[in-house]
Design an enzyme around this catalytic site. Structure first.
Site: not given
Ligand code: MN
Length: 257
Positions: A61-62, A69, A73, A75, A79, A206
């Site tokens: 496992w990690n 982001h 992904h 937003d 954000h 945005h």
């Molecule tokens: Mn973003």
């Protein structure tokens, strides 16, 4: 037959195809690069906890190191300054993350001009041909840009003037923010055009979308496998409490006739 029984039957027969719109997430997945003095997010890295060794003889496992982001992904409104008092990623109602899918194809325009900007006229033309954007829809801007995803350099496409990637104009961002859509998705590293830092207001997608409780998704792929309308999208970000976004898995359900 119930609606869900019909869906399940379609999935089992292949009449309904599930298409993964998510870019693979690895240390080489392209990541946004802002110029100084701004800080940048990190790419993905995996830190082994155990690898079938003395730290865990029967298991590997990690720990994941990544940004909210990074890669494909979502937003969330928090954000951006205009959405700062709005929803963080964990607060987005699940019903807003599933909805009708609308695809607007500008691949040809982008091939001729990587700085191509979507205008309200393109959106009006889409509605003339396909009917009004459905309430709660996710509009995906198909640009062909995902073909560049194997290289940070070609994906960000920057020169001395800055990045050259397609996006939306200020007027188109306002148009989308006033529409009934739930979200807006792109193939590029962010929901704004590469040159959008110089727009007024800067980064209008945005600014207007996140300020109007619309959500963004980035770095999508396989948009060439989607119909213009009639498919269903499922956007699945992690519910990071207070998070401004999250890497997300994004699926389309497409009916084959
Ligand atoms: Mn973003």
């Amino acid at each position: 037959m119930s609606t869900l029984d019909a869906l399940q039957k379609g999935l089992s027969t292949g009449d309904v195809e599930v298409i993964d719109l998510t870019a693979p997430l690895s240390p080489s997945t392209p990541v946004l690069q802002l110029p100084p003095p701004f800080a940048n997010t990190i790419p993905l890295s995996l830190e082994p906890v155990s690898d079938f060794d003395e730290a865990g003889p029967a298991w590997g496992w990690n720990n994941i190191h990544t940004g909210e982001h990074t890669g494909t992904h979502l937003d969330a409104p928090t954000h951006w300054a205009t959405g700062r008092s709005g929803r963080s990623v964990d607060q987005i109602p699940p019903a807003r993350l599933v909805g009708p899918l609308a695809v607007l194809d500008v691949t040809e325009q982008v091939r001729a001009d990587p700085d191509f900007l979507l205008e309200p006229g393109h959106l009006q033309e889409w509605e003339t041909q396909n009917g009004p954007l459905p309430q709660g829809a996710w509009l995906l801007l198909r640009t062909g840009w995902s073909a560049r995803g194997g290289s940070q350099e070609t994906f960000l496409n920057a020169d001395e003037q800055g990045p050259h990637t397609p996006g939306v104009s200020v007027a188109a961002a306002q148009w989308l923010a006033a529409s009934g859509i739930s979200g807006f998705g792109v193939e590029t590293v962010g929901i704004d055009a590469g040159a959008a830092g110089g727009f007024e207001p800067p980064f209008p997608a945005h600014h207007f979308l996140l300020g109007a409780d619309k959500y963004g998704i980035t770095q999508l792929q396989n948009l060439d496998r989607l119909p213009t309308s009639g498919a269903l999208i499922l956007v699945a970000p992690l519910p990071v409490v207070g998070g401004t976004g999250s890497p997300a898995r994004v699926y389309a359900f497409v009916e084959r006739s």
